[in-house]
Design an enzyme around this catalytic site. Sequence first.
Site, mmCIF file in Angstrom:
data_model
loop_
_atom_site.group_PDB
_atom_site.id
_atom_site.type_symbol
_atom_site.label_atom_id
_atom_site.label_comp_id
_atom_site.label_asym_id
_atom_site.label_seq_id
_atom_site.Cartn_x
_atom_site.Cartn_y
_atom_site.Cartn_z
ATOM 1 N N HIS A 59 0.727 -1.176 0.066
ATOM 2 C CA HIS A 59 -0.030 -0.098 0.018
ATOM 3 C C HIS A 59 0.959 1.228 0.025
ATOM 4 C CE1 HIS A 59 0.969 -0.579 4.246
ATOM 5 N NE2 HIS A 59 0.327 0.647 4.587
ATOM 6 N N HIS A 84 1.086 3.955 2.012
ATOM 7 C CA HIS A 84 1.686 4.646 3.211
ATOM 8 C C HIS A 84 3.014 4.878 3.105
ATOM 9 C CE1 HIS A 84 -2.127 4.123 5.677
ATOM 10 N NE2 HIS A 84 -2.274 5.439 5.364
ATOM 11 N N ASP A 139 5.577 4.593 4.992
ATOM 12 C CA ASP A 139 6.578 3.757 5.781
ATOM 13 C C ASP A 139 6.891 2.738 4.682
ATOM 14 O OD1 ASP A 139 3.804 3.314 6.437
ATOM 15 O OD2 ASP A 139 4.483 2.016 8.089
ATOM 16 N N HIS A 140 6.114 2.361 3.798
ATOM 17 C CA HIS A 140 6.156 1.220 2.916
ATOM 18 C C HIS A 140 6.659 1.626 1.385
ATOM 19 C CE1 HIS A 140 3.894 -1.403 5.330
ATOM 20 N NE2 HIS A 140 3.335 -0.439 5.887
ATOM 21 N N HIS A 196 -7.639 -1.743 5.328
ATOM 22 C CA HIS A 196 -6.596 -0.843 6.019
ATOM 23 C C HIS A 196 -7.438 0.620 5.584
ATOM 24 C CE1 HIS A 196 -3.281 0.531 7.752
ATOM 25 N NE2 HIS A 196 -2.717 1.105 6.684
ATOM 26 N N ASP A 207 -0.597 -4.067 5.736
ATOM 27 C CA ASP A 207 -1.413 -3.486 6.910
ATOM 28 C C ASP A 207 -2.741 -3.714 6.880
ATOM 29 O OD1 ASP A 207 1.226 -2.427 7.446
ATOM 30 O OD2 ASP A 207 0.601 -0.400 7.626
ATOM 31 N N HIS A 238 5.793 -5.526 11.630
ATOM 32 C CA HIS A 238 5.137 -4.135 11.902
ATOM 33 C C HIS A 238 4.855 -3.623 13.110
ATOM 34 C CE1 HIS A 238 2.415 -0.844 10.478
ATOM 35 N NE2 HIS A 238 3.241 -0.670 9.501
#
Length: 315
Positions: free
Chosen positions: A63, A65, A67-68, A140, A211, A269
Amino acid sequence: MELLFLGTGAGVPAKVRNVTSLALKLLEERNAVWLFDCGEATQHQILSTSLKPRKIEKIFITHLHGDHIFGLPGLLGSRSFQGGTSLLTIYGPKGIKEFIEVSLKISETHLQYPLEIIEMEEGVIFDDGQFKVEALPLDHALPSWGFRIIESDKPGTLMAEKLEAEGVFPGPHYKELKAGKSVQLDDGRIIHGPDFLGPDQKGRIVAILGDTRPCENAVHLASEADVLVHEATFSGDSSEMAHRYFHSTTLQAAEIAKKADAFKLVLTHISSRYGKADWNTLRDEARTIFPDAEIANDFLEVPVPYRSTGGASLK
């Protein structure tokens, strides 16, 4: 086949956990590495391993976000500098193509290798006969995906002792019999390959989820997986908070593994609110529901041997 965790933290980098990235090492199977997510500083993490960026064949993004994905532009540029010339394919949700193209254009990063970007739809997104990858949406705050990587079954081993008992010794016939063909011997007898092959070696299955809150698609993707990698952002007593932020707890991840009849569960995570002193507690929470559960830390390697060798034990 091995899983190498490059980053196991949630949200922001921490001193002991970088943000999410996971390498599936397929060096023996196809001389390649598949990367799942690419958080900030993933290429720095790679410097502490034996991974070679030029070996990265595919990148799967769960996805969008930060942090990915914030490590992607730097890694793509470095792959050129470090001798990467082969095709790199990136799979991700709608929007990943724009993110990559804008990042490379504005920074005037010119890749010396072909780059293919595929915005995924539900179902099988890759199948070359050796490996198949299925992608399904999860639950999510923005579209998040999980992946099921399936290795094809391999033919059983040739029963050499049984052949020798029939007077057939190593030679050209062995190759044909191994391929399941029938051959005629010098004495006129015809023997059939399948009669001299052991049972097929079942291919391995790895499920890697982005996530998510607990959901049925997670169970489907993890069904009878040799290894399930599931987020566990929060401890078992924080289910309300996990639901509010579209994440899972240790106990919820364990429930998914149990429902799916997975073989091993690896939790990742992990929120930075949990220090080293808490990690064993988080692991033990999951083990109350699913005994073969472990908690990942950066640079943990998890082999995925064939089931007959005793399962996916940790190094």
